[in-house]
Design an enzyme around this catalytic site. Structure first.
Site, PDB file in Angstrom:
ATOM      1  CD  GLU A 131       9.801  13.454  11.027  1.00 56.16           C
ATOM      2  OE1 GLU A 131       8.612  13.089  11.091  1.00 56.16           O
ATOM      3  OE2 GLU A 131      10.707  12.716  10.602  1.00 56.16           O
TER       4      GLU A 131
ATOM      5  CD  GLU B 213      13.310   1.051   9.887  1.00 53.54           C
ATOM      6  OE1 GLU B 213      13.803   2.095  10.350  1.00 53.54           O
ATOM      7  OE2 GLU B 213      13.811  -0.065  10.068  1.00 53.54           O
TER       8      GLU B 213
ATOM      9  CE  LYS C 231      -1.917   3.039   1.924  1.00 52.04           C
ATOM     10  NZ  LYS C 231      -1.691   4.445   1.534  1.00 52.04           N
TER      11      LYS C 231
ATOM     12  CB  CYS D 215      13.373   9.198   7.647  1.00 53.45           C
ATOM     13  SG  CYS D 215      14.438   8.052   6.764  1.00 53.45           S
TER      14      CYS D 215
END
Ligand code: NAD
Length: 497
Positions: free
Chosen positions: A401, A265, A189, A299
């Site tokens: 973040e 992750e 997905k 990331c």
């Protein structure tokens, strides 16, 4: 993104469906609009999978587990993986175009990083699965004849792969390749923002001789959509996810039902420490990549930089100069070095942090707003590369973040203090440390709370090494044999002699 009736499909706009049981299907549910982040123009209508369609994909993956795929030897699977890599490379132009239209990333980046890594991921796991040893233990028994134990790796079964939009092909294949190497079947997905390259892989799989049902793609959103239908499906045997920490918590809860293994992750708030003896040119080059690459939507990207006070001004000047040298514009133009952000929604989030930084009293060394772009790109989701200093350690800008081309520079007097400040975050994905002194570098690299620490570099990747985050940046490690731990189950066989 809004949901649209399929009837408005025009010739100008491509349609993206699903790939199930070895064939493309257009989808029975709603479609949603995908716009080009560089222009804001509608480029694709994407099918959003219904619960039934996700079920069909999972059932096709389950059937394939007992088909020709399960009878292939490791050597034959290795051959298939290598052919997948070749077929991606043959279609480089199509993958590049699809990735650039979905993400807006500059062609120089996509052609050097995303597409070649998409192919390389299959070759790396082909090498690895071919050479990976198993373990064997001889043991004594009371009758003196003894016994021998040996372990076999077996596929887990149907793996659900849920991936993000920032490095779409790279990160999705980083999961598909080890999953297939271990003999699993997969349902992917992709992010709703970047459906195209994962879907294009269907054609690659057929050309490479992957049996129908081994590789499936369902498109759609996360909650109440394809992502949720897939991760809560009881016939999925394992879930691998890359994305935000908050979504990771939802996925972990879904995995708990049925006690399915999960690999996560997740997000980061990565730091860099520049010591006074660092090679400043190299450090500025490295941090410029870590801040500006992919418009900060990496990331592993660096949003907090601690710089020794003695070299602070010099370093800041070099980093700002590299930011000023970036060129915004057409992502297909080789001269463009900074693309837009992925979406209007993400731009609003990044600009909110730009405003918070200003409100919290940051000194803005570079950027802080929206750049001037040519008229044809005026509706794209651009932000300026931005460097701040002077924020207090309590500002939310230094703890949450952002995922934009920005960072904060803070001076330090003592390296140990810089390490403590770098560790003052719930995240633990990546860090870098820049020093010519081996002892300073190694001692402090070990103290940094992160799954990945670079010394005098950033994003230098050997794909055999463990990759993943500590703290709220994730659970588990991808890469090398560590990935195989998730994608296979070790079965011990004890033979009494
Ligand atoms: P996201 O969590 O919003 O979405 C990721 C994927 O999860 C998408 O496919 C989305 O549709 C799906 N999803 C969302 N909600 C879901 C739900 N309830 N159930 C099932 N699926 C759901 O993340 P994003 O915005 O696409 O990506 C950016 C984030 O990813 C950042 O936080 C970044 O740090 C992180 N990231 C981490 C790594 C890493 O290796 N640690 C790599 C790349 C990106």
């Amino acid at each position: 993104m809004s949901v649209t009736s399929p009837q408005i499909l025009t010739k100008r706009v491509a349609a993206v469906g699903h790939f199930v049981d070895g064939a493309y299907v257009s989808g029975k549910g709603d479609t949603f609009e995908k716009v080009n982040p560089a222009t804001g123009e509608l480029v694709k209508l994407v099918a959003s999978a219904t619960k039934e369609e996700v079920d069909q994909a999972v059932q096709s993956a389950r059937r394939a587990l007992s088909g020709p795929w399960s009878k292939m030897s490791v050597q034959e699977r290795v051959g298939v993986l290598r052919r997948i890599a070749e077929e991606i490379t043959k279609r480089e132009a199509a993958f590049l175009r699809a990735e650039i239209l979905d993400t807006g990333k500059p062609v120089t980046l996509a052609s050097h990083l995303d597409i070649p890594r998409g192919a390389a991921n299959f070759n790396v796991f082909a090498d690895l699965i071919y050479g990976v040893p198993t373990e064997a233990f001889e043991m004594p028994t009371p009758d003196g004849d003894g016994a021998i134990n040996y372990a076999l790796r077996r596929p887990r079964g149907v793996i659900a792969i849920v991936s993000p939009w920032n490095l779409p092909l790279l990160l999705t294949t980083w999961k598909i390749a080890p999953a297939l190497a271990c003999g699993n079947t997969v349902v992917v997905k992709p992010s709703e923002e970047t459906p195209s390259t994962a879907t294009l892989l269907g054609e690659v799989m057929n050309a490479a001789g992957v049996p129908p049902g081994v590789f499936n793609v369902v498109n759609g959103f996360g909650p109440d959509s394809a992502g949720e239908y897939l991760t809560t499906h009881p016939d999925v045997d394992g879930i691998t996810f890359t994305g935000e920490t908050k979504t990771g918590e939802v996925i972990a809860r879904a995995a708990a039902n049925g006690v399915r293994p999960v690999s996560l992750e997740l997000g980061g708030k990565n730091s860099a420490i520049i010591c006074k003896d660092a090679d400043l040119e190299k450090a500025a080059d490295g941090i410029a990549r870590a801040v500006y690459m992919n418009s900060g939507q990496v990331c592993l990207g660096t949003e907090r930089v601690f710089v020794a006070r003695e070299i602070f001004d010099d370093f800041a000047e070099r980093l700002v100069a590299r930011g000023k040298a970036l060129t915004v514009g057409d992502p297909f133009d080789k001269a463009t070095s900074l693309g837009p952000l992925i979406s209007d929604e993400h731009r609003r989030k990044v600009l909110k942090y730009y405003k918070t930084a200003a409100d919290d009293g940051a000194q803005i060394l570079l950027g802080g707003g929206v750049p001037e772009v040519e008229k044809s790109f005026a509706n794209g989701f651009w932000v300026e590369p931005t460097i701040w200093t002077g924020l207090s350690d309590h500002s939310s800008v230094l703890h949450e973040e952002i995922f934009g081309p920005c960072c904060h520079l803070a001076p330090f007097d003592d390296v140990e203090d810089a390490v403590a400040r770098a560790n003052d975050t719930p995240y633990g994905l990546a860090a870098s440390l820049w020093s010519k002194d081996v002892s300073t570098a190694l001692k402090n690299a070990a103290r940094l709370e992160a799954g990945i620490v670079w010394v005098n570099s950033w994003f230098l990747r050997d794909l055999r090494t463990p990759f993943g985050g500590s703290k709220r940046s994730g659970i588990g490690r991808e890469g090398g044999v560590h990935g195989l731990e998730f994608y296979s189950e070790l079965k011990n066989i004890c033979v009494k002699l």
